[in-house]
Design an enzyme around this catalytic site. Structure first.
Site, mmCIF file in Angstrom:
data_model
loop_
_atom_site.group_PDB
_atom_site.id
_atom_site.type_symbol
_atom_site.label_atom_id
_atom_site.label_comp_id
_atom_site.label_asym_id
_atom_site.label_seq_id
_atom_site.Cartn_x
_atom_site.Cartn_y
_atom_site.Cartn_z
ATOM 1 N N ASP A 177 0.826 -1.210 0.000
ATOM 2 C CA ASP A 177 0.000 0.000 0.000
ATOM 3 C C ASP A 177 0.863 1.264 0.000
ATOM 4 O OD1 ASP A 177 -2.345 1.424 -0.030
ATOM 5 O OD2 ASP A 177 -2.724 1.247 2.121
ATOM 6 N N ASN A 213 -11.109 -2.344 -5.269
ATOM 7 C CA ASN A 213 -10.334 -1.356 -6.030
ATOM 8 C C ASN A 213 -10.999 -0.932 -7.350
ATOM 9 O OD1 ASN A 213 -7.129 -2.655 -4.904
ATOM 10 N ND2 ASN A 213 -8.232 -0.849 -4.175
HETATM 11 C C1 IPE Z 1 -5.479 -2.666 -0.180
HETATM 12 O O1 IPE Z 1 -5.127 -1.326 -0.300
HETATM 13 C C2 IPE Z 1 -5.443 -3.328 -1.518
HETATM 14 C C3 IPE Z 1 -4.121 -3.494 -2.131
HETATM 15 C C4 IPE Z 1 -2.980 -3.181 -1.581
HETATM 16 C C5 IPE Z 1 -4.126 -4.077 -3.430
HETATM 17 P P1 IPE Z 1 -6.236 -0.176 -0.445
HETATM 18 O O2 IPE Z 1 -5.487 1.101 -0.546
HETATM 19 O O3 IPE Z 1 -7.167 -0.502 -1.535
HETATM 20 O O4 IPE Z 1 -7.017 -0.278 0.933
HETATM 21 P P2 IPE Z 1 -7.869 0.814 1.710
HETATM 22 O O5 IPE Z 1 -8.852 1.381 0.727
HETATM 23 O O6 IPE Z 1 -6.916 1.862 2.178
HETATM 24 O O7 IPE Z 1 -8.483 0.077 2.837
HETATM 25 C C1 IPE Z 2 -1.646 0.233 -3.289
HETATM 26 O O1 IPE Z 2 -1.398 1.598 -3.342
HETATM 27 C C2 IPE Z 2 -1.854 -0.382 -4.657
HETATM 28 C C3 IPE Z 2 -3.246 -0.720 -4.963
HETATM 29 C C4 IPE Z 2 -4.247 -0.655 -4.123
HETATM 30 C C5 IPE Z 2 -3.530 -1.140 -6.319
HETATM 31 P P1 IPE Z 2 -2.580 2.653 -3.326
HETATM 32 O O2 IPE Z 2 -2.974 2.937 -4.727
HETATM 33 O O3 IPE Z 2 -3.677 2.206 -2.445
HETATM 34 O O4 IPE Z 2 -1.852 3.921 -2.710
HETATM 35 P P2 IPE Z 2 -2.457 4.941 -1.652
HETATM 36 O O5 IPE Z 2 -2.943 4.119 -0.493
HETATM 37 O O6 IPE Z 2 -3.574 5.658 -2.328
HETATM 38 O O7 IPE Z 2 -1.317 5.814 -1.286
HETATM 39 MG MG MG Z 3 -4.083 2.440 -0.491
#
Ligand code: IPE
Ligand code: IPE
Ligand code: MG
Length: 239
Positions: A17, A65
């Site tokens: 993340d 997502n």
């Molecule tokens: C979890 O991260 C999913 C992945 C790392 C693929 P998210 O960024 O989607 O999770 P939330 O929305 O902060 O809970």
């Molecule tokens: C994790 O990084 C990757 C996916 C969820 C695909 P994020 O895209 O959630 O990055 P932040 O949390 O918005 O910084």
């Molecule tokens: Mg994230």
């Protein structure tokens, strides 16, 4: 690497993340962060054998997502296709066995084809088992497993009275994998966001502030080293 724990985690799962925030801090688009994040995967996979990590499971895209902008979702899907195409040979030659978990039904045909090919291409490898969670959600996985189980009951292949936790686990996407010993989440969020809900019942958790594109093999090794100091009791009394 030194300070390797005598009994380290055999299966490590990572919620990768922070890509978006990493890019934002540089004034770049979110997709730039995802590209930087994808590059990190290679280094972390490569570090596994030396750290004694036999199973590595990474969260690449959740069932939630899809709520992101269409531009980000399609950018990520393109990135997954490119990544698989580019890394396939090296993964195969480096002894990495790749599996995908999650629901493939919503993914485009071309991507699913690449995923199938990579699984097949690496099926004889055994050095590190890399599992990529793509369109994966823990609740969705349990629901899909329950559907298959119910079908078997209906078909007379399974006695409903014989169903227990072990039975259900055999219907999960992860049926061939051991449960994760350690779940790491980067970017400072202390939640699991629907990742491996069933499998992580007794996992240890490590939440670190580092954003995924800044996550290095060195940081990874440090976390694995710390794991050795933990005492897992599985509900029993300290021995
Ligand atoms: C979890 O991260 C999913 C992945 C790392 C693929 P998210 O960024 O989607 O999770 P939330 O929305 O902060 O809970
Ligand atoms: C994790 O990084 C990757 C996916 C969820 C695909 P994020 O895209 O959630 O990055 P932040 O949390 O918005 O910084
Ligand atoms: Mg994230």
């Amino acid at each position: 690497m030194k300070d390797l724990p005598a009994s380290g985690p055999r299966h490590v799962a990572i919620i990768m993340d922070g890509n978006g925030r990493w890019a934002q801090a540089l004034g770049r688009p979110r997709l730039y962060g995802h590209q930087a994040g994808a590059k990190r995967v290679r280094e972390i996979v490569a570090a596994c054998p030396e750290l004694g990590v036999k199973y590595l499971t990474i969260f690449a895209f959740s069932t939630e997502n899809w709520k992101r902008t269409q531009a980000e979702v399609s950018g990520l899907m393109t990135l997954f296709r490119r990544y698989i195409t580019k890394e396939a040979r090296e993964l195969r030659d480096n002894g990495i066995r790749v599996r995908f978990i999650g629901d493939r039904i919503k993914l485009d045909d071309k991507l699913v084809q690449l995923m199938d090919e990579l699984e097949l291409m690496t099926a004889d490898n055994d050095l590190v088992h890399l599992t990529v969670a793509l369109n994966y959600g823990g609740r969705d996985e349990v629901a899909r497993a329950t559907k298959r189980l119910a079908r078997d009951v209906k078909a007379g292949k399974l006695d409903p009275e014989a169903v227990n936790a072990e039975t259900l686990a055999r219907y999960l996407d992860t049926y061939v994998l051991p449960d994760p010993d350690l779940v790491i989440r980067t970017s400072g969020e202390a939640r699991i966001s629907n990742f491996l809900l069933w499998q992580s019942a007794y996992a240890e958790y490590e939440f670190i502030d580092t954003l995924w594109p800044d996550f290095t093999a060195e940081i990874f090794a440090g976390i694995i080293g710390n794991y050795g100091k933990r005492e897992r009791r599985f509900g029993a009394v300290a021995g």
